[in-house]
Design a protein around this motif. Sequence first.
Motif, PDB file in Angstrom:
ATOM      1  N   ASP A  62      53.845 -53.125 -46.986  1.00 59.23           N
ATOM      2  CA  ASP A  62      53.590 -52.992 -45.549  1.00 59.23           C
ATOM      3  C   ASP A  62      52.462 -53.895 -45.069  1.00 59.23           C
ATOM      4  O   ASP A  62      52.265 -54.052 -43.863  1.00 59.23           O
ATOM      5  N   PHE A  63      51.698 -54.456 -46.025  1.00 58.69           N
ATOM      6  CA  PHE A  63      50.590 -55.328 -45.638  1.00 58.69           C
ATOM      7  C   PHE A  63      51.133 -56.722 -45.360  1.00 58.69           C
ATOM      8  O   PHE A  63      51.200 -57.590 -46.242  1.00 58.69           O
ATOM      9  N   THR A  64      51.522 -56.935 -44.142  1.00 58.70           N
ATOM     10  CA  THR A  64      52.130 -58.198 -43.746  1.00 58.70           C
ATOM     11  C   THR A  64      51.295 -58.877 -42.671  1.00 58.70           C
ATOM     12  O   THR A  64      50.384 -58.278 -42.089  1.00 58.70           O
ATOM     13  N   ALA A  65      51.635 -60.130 -42.403  1.00 61.55           N
ATOM     14  CA  ALA A  65      50.950 -60.870 -41.348  1.00 61.55           C
ATOM     15  C   ALA A  65      51.174 -60.207 -39.993  1.00 61.55           C
ATOM     16  O   ALA A  65      50.273 -60.195 -39.135  1.00 61.55           O
ATOM     17  N   ASP A  66      52.351 -59.640 -39.796  1.00 57.60           N
ATOM     18  CA  ASP A  66      52.651 -58.955 -38.536  1.00 57.60           C
ATOM     19  C   ASP A  66      51.742 -57.750 -38.341  1.00 57.60           C
ATOM     20  O   ASP A  66      51.285 -57.470 -37.230  1.00 57.60           O
ATOM     21  N   MET A  67      51.486 -57.005 -39.446  1.00 50.07           N
ATOM     22  CA  MET A  67      50.591 -55.852 -39.359  1.00 50.07           C
ATOM     23  C   MET A  67      49.185 -56.293 -38.976  1.00 50.07           C
ATOM     24  O   MET A  67      48.540 -55.690 -38.117  1.00 50.07           O
ATOM     25  N   VAL A  68      48.716 -57.356 -39.611  1.00 47.84           N
ATOM     26  CA  VAL A  68      47.376 -57.863 -39.317  1.00 47.84           C
ATOM     27  C   VAL A  68      47.282 -58.324 -37.866  1.00 47.84           C
ATOM     28  O   VAL A  68      46.312 -58.025 -37.159  1.00 47.84           O
ATOM     29  N   ASN A  69      48.271 -59.040 -37.406  1.00 45.18           N
ATOM     30  CA  ASN A  69      48.277 -59.519 -36.024  1.00 45.18           C
ATOM     31  C   ASN A  69      48.382 -58.369 -35.029  1.00 45.18           C
ATOM     32  O   ASN A  69      47.787 -58.418 -33.942  1.00 45.18           O
ATOM     33  N   HIS A  70      49.139 -57.345 -35.396  1.00 43.05           N
ATOM     34  CA  HIS A  70      49.338 -56.195 -34.518  1.00 43.05           C
ATOM     35  C   HIS A  70      48.031 -55.435 -34.300  1.00 43.05           C
ATOM     36  O   HIS A  70      47.717 -55.014 -33.180  1.00 43.05           O
ATOM     37  N   ILE A  71      47.262 -55.268 -35.373  1.00 43.48           N
ATOM     38  CA  ILE A  71      46.018 -54.502 -35.286  1.00 43.48           C
ATOM     39  C   ILE A  71      44.831 -55.405 -34.963  1.00 43.48           C
ATOM     40  O   ILE A  71      43.936 -55.012 -34.219  1.00 43.48           O
ATOM     41  N   GLY A  72      44.813 -56.590 -35.520  1.00 46.37           N
ATOM     42  CA  GLY A  72      43.715 -57.526 -35.279  1.00 46.37           C
ATOM     43  C   GLY A  72      42.757 -57.584 -36.454  1.00 46.37           C
ATOM     44  O   GLY A  72      42.371 -56.536 -37.000  1.00 46.37           O
ATOM     45  N   ILE A  73      42.380 -58.802 -36.841  1.00 44.15           N
ATOM     46  CA  ILE A  73      41.489 -58.977 -37.994  1.00 44.15           C
ATOM     47  C   ILE A  73      40.142 -58.300 -37.761  1.00 44.15           C
ATOM     48  O   ILE A  73      39.604 -57.619 -38.638  1.00 44.15           O
ATOM     49  N   LEU A  74      39.563 -58.468 -36.565  1.00 39.51           N
ATOM     50  CA  LEU A  74      38.272 -57.850 -36.262  1.00 39.51           C
ATOM     51  C   LEU A  74      38.377 -56.327 -36.333  1.00 39.51           C
ATOM     52  O   LEU A  74      37.497 -55.660 -36.897  1.00 39.51           O
ATOM     53  N   ASN A  75      39.445 -55.784 -35.768  1.00 44.28           N
ATOM     54  CA  ASN A  75      39.634 -54.337 -35.791  1.00 44.28           C
ATOM     55  C   ASN A  75      39.772 -53.816 -37.222  1.00 44.28           C
ATOM     56  O   ASN A  75      39.244 -52.753 -37.566  1.00 44.28           O
ATOM     57  N   LEU A  76      40.498 -54.555 -38.058  1.00 41.17           N
ATOM     58  CA  LEU A  76      40.658 -54.161 -39.451  1.00 41.17           C
ATOM     59  C   LEU A  76      39.313 -54.160 -40.176  1.00 41.17           C
ATOM     60  O   LEU A  76      38.985 -53.211 -40.905  1.00 41.17           O
ATOM     61  N   PHE A  77      38.546 -55.211 -39.963  1.00 36.58           N
ATOM     62  CA  PHE A  77      37.243 -55.334 -40.628  1.00 36.58           C
ATOM     63  C   PHE A  77      36.295 -54.218 -40.193  1.00 36.58           C
ATOM     64  O   PHE A  77      35.664 -53.549 -41.025  1.00 36.58           O
ATOM     65  N   VAL A  78      36.196 -54.009 -38.884  1.00 35.05           N
ATOM     66  CA  VAL A  78      35.280 -52.996 -38.351  1.00 35.05           C
ATOM     67  C   VAL A  78      35.686 -51.595 -38.795  1.00 35.05           C
ATOM     68  O   VAL A  78      34.843 -50.804 -39.232  1.00 35.05           O
ATOM     69  N   SER A  79      36.968 -51.281 -38.696  1.00 32.02           N
ATOM     70  CA  SER A  79      37.433 -49.948 -39.082  1.00 32.02           C
ATOM     71  C   SER A  79      37.201 -49.697 -40.571  1.00 32.02           C
ATOM     72  O   SER A  79      36.891 -48.572 -40.981  1.00 32.02           O
TER      73      SER A  79
END
Length: 278
Positions: free
Chosen positions: A211-228
């Motif tokens: 499930d860890f795909t580029a689409d998932m990263v783009n959907h949530i956002g790199i900054l959001n992933l890092f901060v969360s």
Amino acid sequence: MTLTLFEAIVFGIVQGLTEFLPVSSTAHIVITQLVFGYTFPGLSFEIFLHIASVLAVMMYFWKDLWSVIKGFVLFILHRSKEHRTQFFFGVYILIATAITGGLGVMLNDFFGDAFKTPAVIAGALTITGLSLIFIERFHQYGQRKEEDMSVKDSIIVGLGQTLAVVPGISRSGATLVVALLAGLDRETAVRYSFLLSIPVILGSTVLAVGDFTADMVNHIGILNLFVSFIVTFIFSVIGIIWLISFLKKSRLIYFAIYCFVIAALVLLFIDPSTVMDV
């Protein structure tokens, strides 16, 4: 719908605080999604946050983790009596993990979204609360330590941990309750519960790696992933310290009351028609 930075922080706080407190992190993540009206693409984001939680456990319990790993390996190599207890403690962690993994996948595949209804979540939270009250008020704590554990204990705890596939049944709460019911003392039950979370969460990560795909990263956002991720890690450490402090004072009843309150709020304010979309 794109996740905002504020929502990413909230999800991190919710995951971090509830992962190890006996209040069910899964239920809280589902509830938070419903409150924000947000749907994650698969389980990738939730698993991503779980990685931060497991890193917090590994950091906080690194001495215990290293002791088990070292004892496990040295006993296999040298069969030394001094490492026997840690070897079997590691075996009991693996047995409980195997039971949880196998049965958990089967239950999740069979029931799926049927678990994610207000009635199920509220009912499971109520069961969690009642179990905490019972173990604190009506059950005498055991005296058995690591060296007294058996395969039977690992099977019982593994089965109890499997119940956490239901949103509202707390993994940490279930493992603590069944370990104490099995007669383990509080310190051993807590240590076993926390160390059990490591292979379970890592195993879930492996299963969800697709499930860890580029689409998932783009959907949530790199900054959001890092901060969360950072927020989850910090609040996971806080949650661990908080729970251990509460357990020393035997105040599980406060978590039980909290579970009852959240269960009532779920029934009163969450629209059942929105749940199946989560």
